[in-house]
Design a protein around this motif. Structure first.
Motif, PDB file in Angstrom:
ATOM      1  N   PHE A  77       0.525 -36.613 -38.319  1.00 50.44           N
ATOM      2  CA  PHE A  77       0.713 -35.611 -37.150  1.00 50.44           C
ATOM      3  C   PHE A  77      -0.648 -35.689 -36.172  1.00 50.44           C
ATOM      4  N   GLY A  78      -0.360 -36.365 -34.818  1.00 57.13           N
ATOM      5  CA  GLY A  78      -1.281 -36.577 -34.072  1.00 57.13           C
ATOM      6  C   GLY A  78      -1.685 -37.818 -34.044  1.00 57.13           C
ATOM      7  N   GLU A  79      -0.605 -38.853 -33.831  1.00 56.29           N
ATOM      8  CA  GLU A  79      -1.246 -40.170 -33.610  1.00 56.29           C
ATOM      9  C   GLU A  79      -2.091 -40.745 -32.571  1.00 56.29           C
ATOM     10  N   ARG A  80      -2.556 -41.826 -32.764  1.00 57.07           N
ATOM     11  CA  ARG A  80      -3.780 -42.178 -31.804  1.00 57.07           C
ATOM     12  C   ARG A  80      -3.490 -41.949 -30.308  1.00 57.07           C
ATOM     13  N   TRP A  81      -2.194 -41.938 -29.620  1.00 49.10           N
ATOM     14  CA  TRP A  81      -1.784 -41.923 -28.532  1.00 49.10           C
ATOM     15  C   TRP A  81      -2.065 -40.485 -27.772  1.00 49.10           C
ATOM     16  N   VAL A  82      -2.193 -39.411 -28.757  1.00 49.36           N
ATOM     17  CA  VAL A  82      -1.939 -38.132 -28.354  1.00 49.36           C
ATOM     18  C   VAL A  82      -3.442 -37.712 -28.272  1.00 49.36           C
ATOM     19  N   LEU A  83      -4.416 -38.362 -28.913  1.00 50.58           N
ATOM     20  CA  LEU A  83      -5.690 -37.938 -29.285  1.00 50.58           C
ATOM     21  C   LEU A  83      -6.697 -37.719 -28.021  1.00 50.58           C
ATOM     22  N   ASP A  84      -6.390 -38.209 -26.749  1.00 47.14           N
ATOM     23  CA  ASP A  84      -7.224 -38.311 -25.748  1.00 47.14           C
ATOM     24  C   ASP A  84      -6.643 -36.718 -24.921  1.00 47.14           C
ATOM     25  N   GLN A  85      -5.530 -36.219 -25.361  1.00 46.93           N
ATOM     26  CA  GLN A  85      -5.098 -34.687 -24.889  1.00 46.93           C
ATOM     27  C   GLN A  85      -5.489 -33.455 -25.966  1.00 46.93           C
ATOM     28  N   ILE A  86      -6.309 -34.049 -26.895  1.00 50.80           N
ATOM     29  CA  ILE A  86      -6.954 -32.907 -27.829  1.00 50.80           C
ATOM     30  C   ILE A  86      -8.496 -32.796 -27.551  1.00 50.80           C
ATOM     31  N   PRO A  87      -9.023 -31.917 -27.590  1.00 52.17           N
ATOM     32  CA  PRO A  87     -10.670 -31.699 -27.631  1.00 52.17           C
ATOM     33  C   PRO A  87     -11.535 -32.692 -28.647  1.00 52.17           C
ATOM     34  N   PRO A  88     -12.476 -32.854 -28.328  1.00 50.57           N
ATOM     35  CA  PRO A  88     -13.242 -33.772 -29.164  1.00 50.57           C
ATOM     36  C   PRO A  88     -13.656 -32.713 -30.345  1.00 50.57           C
ATOM     37  N   PRO A  89     -13.893 -33.316 -31.485  1.00 50.55           N
ATOM     38  CA  PRO A  89     -14.221 -32.744 -32.827  1.00 50.55           C
ATOM     39  C   PRO A  89     -15.299 -31.650 -32.462  1.00 50.55           C
ATOM     40  N   PRO A  90     -15.370 -30.352 -33.213  1.00 49.60           N
ATOM     41  CA  PRO A  90     -16.749 -29.612 -32.995  1.00 49.60           C
ATOM     42  C   PRO A  90     -18.007 -30.575 -33.583  1.00 49.60           C
ATOM     43  N   ASP A  91     -18.962 -30.190 -32.796  1.00 48.69           N
ATOM     44  CA  ASP A  91     -20.172 -31.072 -33.226  1.00 48.69           C
ATOM     45  C   ASP A  91     -20.492 -31.125 -34.635  1.00 48.69           C
ATOM     46  N   LEU A 143     -18.623 -30.997 -37.203  1.00 47.97           N
ATOM     47  CA  LEU A 143     -17.538 -31.929 -37.882  1.00 47.97           C
ATOM     48  C   LEU A 143     -17.991 -33.523 -37.472  1.00 47.97           C
ATOM     49  N   HIS A 144     -18.342 -33.590 -36.190  1.00 49.77           N
ATOM     50  CA  HIS A 144     -18.939 -35.051 -36.065  1.00 49.77           C
ATOM     51  C   HIS A 144     -20.045 -35.557 -36.489  1.00 49.77           C
ATOM     52  N   ILE A 145     -21.089 -34.454 -36.701  1.00 50.79           N
ATOM     53  CA  ILE A 145     -22.295 -35.013 -37.317  1.00 50.79           C
ATOM     54  C   ILE A 145     -22.496 -35.047 -38.701  1.00 50.79           C
ATOM     55  N   HIS A 146     -21.765 -34.342 -39.442  1.00 52.59           N
ATOM     56  CA  HIS A 146     -21.707 -34.248 -41.066  1.00 52.59           C
ATOM     57  C   HIS A 146     -20.543 -35.075 -41.405  1.00 52.59           C
ATOM     58  N   MET A 147     -19.404 -35.309 -40.785  1.00 56.68           N
ATOM     59  CA  MET A 147     -18.309 -36.117 -41.348  1.00 56.68           C
ATOM     60  C   MET A 147     -17.817 -37.479 -40.596  1.00 56.68           C
ATOM     61  N   ASP A 148     -19.138 -37.509 -39.424  1.00 57.39           N
ATOM     62  CA  ASP A 148     -18.727 -38.642 -38.594  1.00 57.39           C
ATOM     63  C   ASP A 148     -17.278 -38.629 -38.116  1.00 57.39           C
ATOM     64  N   ALA A 149     -16.763 -37.468 -37.586  1.00 52.20           N
ATOM     65  CA  ALA A 149     -15.199 -37.596 -37.258  1.00 52.20           C
ATOM     66  C   ALA A 149     -15.518 -38.005 -35.566  1.00 52.20           C
ATOM     67  N   GLY A 150     -14.419 -39.206 -35.383  1.00 55.43           N
ATOM     68  CA  GLY A 150     -14.486 -39.604 -34.164  1.00 55.43           C
ATOM     69  C   GLY A 150     -13.359 -38.955 -33.382  1.00 55.43           C
ATOM     70  N   TRP A 164     -10.353 -35.392 -33.678  1.00 53.56           N
ATOM     71  CA  TRP A 164      -9.997 -34.077 -34.281  1.00 53.56           C
ATOM     72  C   TRP A 164      -8.353 -34.351 -34.672  1.00 53.56           C
ATOM     73  N   TYR A 165      -8.380 -34.221 -35.980  1.00 46.48           N
ATOM     74  CA  TYR A 165      -7.001 -34.314 -36.533  1.00 46.48           C
ATOM     75  C   TYR A 165      -6.490 -32.777 -37.133  1.00 46.48           C
ATOM     76  N   LEU A 166      -5.489 -32.817 -37.223  1.00 43.75           N
ATOM     77  CA  LEU A 166      -5.008 -31.354 -37.698  1.00 43.75           C
ATOM     78  C   LEU A 166      -5.356 -30.969 -39.144  1.00 43.75           C
ATOM     79  N   ARG A 167      -5.690 -31.902 -40.032  1.00 44.93           N
ATOM     80  CA  ARG A 167      -6.219 -31.714 -41.375  1.00 44.93           C
ATOM     81  C   ARG A 167      -7.559 -31.093 -41.383  1.00 44.93           C
ATOM     82  N   ASP A 168      -8.128 -31.186 -40.142  1.00 45.33           N
ATOM     83  CA  ASP A 168      -9.410 -30.790 -40.089  1.00 45.33           C
ATOM     84  C   ASP A 168      -9.438 -29.418 -38.989  1.00 45.33           C
ATOM     85  N   VAL A 169      -8.328 -28.784 -38.740  1.00 44.21           N
ATOM     86  CA  VAL A 169      -8.306 -28.013 -37.815  1.00 44.21           C
ATOM     87  C   VAL A 169      -9.101 -26.625 -38.169  1.00 44.21           C
TER      88      VAL A 169
END
Length: 338
Positions: free
Chosen positions: A157-171, A173-180, A182-187
C-alpha cells in the motif's frame, strides 16, 4: 426519590429495548447482512426523549450518591450496595443508548454508502495510536449492511511512486527507525487518532484508491472485548470464546499471516445477530464500551460534524486539549519486532 429515579432510569430503557428486539426478531440474520442494526438504531433514536430522561435520572442518582449522603443509614447497607451495583452496571450503557443511535446510524451509512479503511493494529508492537499496523482492509456499509470487504496488503500500500505525495515521516520515526519514507504500516505514530486518520486519508488519496469516508482502528484486544461480550462466536473450528480469542489470533496469524484478522472479523460479523445481542445485551454493551474506553476501537469520519459528535461520545481516540500545561508519556516499540 433516589430509588424511583434509579429504577425508572433502568426499567424504561429495558422496556424500549425489549420492544425493539421483538420487532426485529422475525429475521435473525446477521445484523450487518440484514440491515437490522440501522433499524434498531432508528427505533432507539425515535425513543430519544425517553432515553435521555432515563439517563438524566441516573446522573441525578450518581450526583446524590457522590454528595456524601449516608445512603447506608437511609436504606440499609444491603440495599445501598444493590443500588450502587445497579447504577454501575447500567448508567454508562443507558447514557450511550440516549446519545449514540443517530451518530452510529450516520456512521453505518443509513443515508447512503460509507467506505472505511480498518486498521488492524497490533498492541504487541506498541505505538502511541494503539500499535503497529500489520493488516488493513476496506469495508463498505450501506443502510447498515456490509456490502463489500477487501483485504489490503499493507506492504504494497503506497508504492514508491506515490511517496512524494505523502508527508515525510515524523522526526522521531526518522531518527529512531531510520525511516526514509512514511508507510501506512507506521501511520500510528501520533497519540492523537484524528492526526493518524487524516494521514491515512491522505495516503489513500495518493494511491488513487476509491475515496474513503473515515477510518476505524481495531486492536486484537478490541476483538477480545467484542467476542467476550457476545459469549462466543462461530468459526470453522467451532465456537470460540472470549478467553480463547488471543491464542486463536496468535495461532491464526502464525499460520495464515495477518490477513487472518479479516477471517476472524468475518466470523464475528456472522455471529452478530439480534438474538445473540438480546441474550447478552448488558455484557455485550459493557464490553463494547470498554473497548472504546481503552481505545482498543477508535473511529474517525471525514465529515467534520459527524467527527465532532463521535468525539463527544469519547470514541474518537483524540487527545483532549485542556487549558494549561500537560505532560504526556507515550511508549513506542522501535525494535522492528513484537
Amino acid at each position: 426519590k433516589l430509588v424511583e429515579n434509579l429504577f425508572t432510569g433502568i426499567s424504561v430503557p429495558i422496556e424500549i429495548l425489549d420492544e425493539s428486539f421483538k420487532s426485529l426478531r422475525s429475521s435473525d440474520q446477521p445484523l450487518f447482512k440484514s440491515g437490522a442494526v440501522v433499524e434498531m438504531l432508528q427505533i432507539l433514536d425515535e425513543e430519544g426523549e425517553a432515553l435521555t430522561d432515563a439517563s438524566e435520572r441516573l446522573v441525578a442518582v450518581q450526583q446524590k450518591l457522590s454528595s456524601g449522603r449516608d445512603l447506608d443509614n437511609l436504606v440499609g447497607q444491603k440495599v445501598a450496595d444493590k443500588l450502587e451495583s445497579l447504577l454501575n452496571r447500567y448508567s454508562g450503557l443507558i447514557g450511550v443508548l440516549a446519545d449514540a443511535p443517530e451518530i452510529m446510524g450516520d456512521f453505518l451509512g443509513k443515508d447512503g454508502p460509507k467506505r472505511y479503511l480498518v486498521l488492524g493494529q497490533s498492541s504487541d508492537e506498541i505505538r502511541p495510536a494503539g500499535g503497529f499496523t500489520p493488516s488493513v482492509w476496506s469495508i463498505t456499509l450501506d443502510q447498515g449492511v456490509l456490502v463489500e470487504t477487501e483485504y489490503i496488503n499493507v506492504l504494497t500500500f503506497g508504492e514508491r511512486w506515490v511517496l512524494d505525495q505523502i508527508p515525510p515521516p515524523p522526526d522521531a520515526l526518522h531518527i529512531h527507525m531510520d525511516a526514509g519514507a512514511w508507510y501506512l504500516r507506521d501511520v500510528g505514530w501520533s497519540p492523537n487518532f484524528r492526526s493518524v486518520a487524516e494521514t491515512v486519508v491522505l495516503m489513500n488519496t495518493a494511491t488513487d484508491r476509491e475515496p474513503i469516508d473515515g477510518v476505524i482502528s481495531l486492536t486484537q484486544w478490541g476483538f477480545v472485548h467484542l467476542v467476550t461480550g457476545l459469549g462466543s462466536i462461530g468459526t470453522a473450528e467451532g465456537q470460540l470464546s472470549g478467553k480463547a480469542v488471543m491464542q486463536n489470533i496468535e495461532d491464526g496469524t502464525d499460520s495464515e499471516g495477518t490477513d487472518y484478522l479479516l477471517t476472524l472479523f468475518n466470523f464475528m460479523i456472522e455471529s452478530l445477530t439480534i438474538g445473540g445481542i438480546q441474550e447478552n445485551f448488558t455484557e455485550f454493551g459493557q464490553s463494547f464500551l470498554s473497548a472504546f474506553d481503552e481505545k482498543q476501537i477508535m473511529l474517525y469520519s471525514t465529515d467534520d460534524e459527524l467527527e465532532n459528535k463521535i468525539e463527544e461520545l469519547g470514541w474518537s481516540g483524540n487527545l483532549s486539549w485542556q487549558p494549561g500545561d500537560v505532560l504526556g508519556v507515550f511508549d513506542s516499540n522501535i525494535g522492528w519486532n513484537k
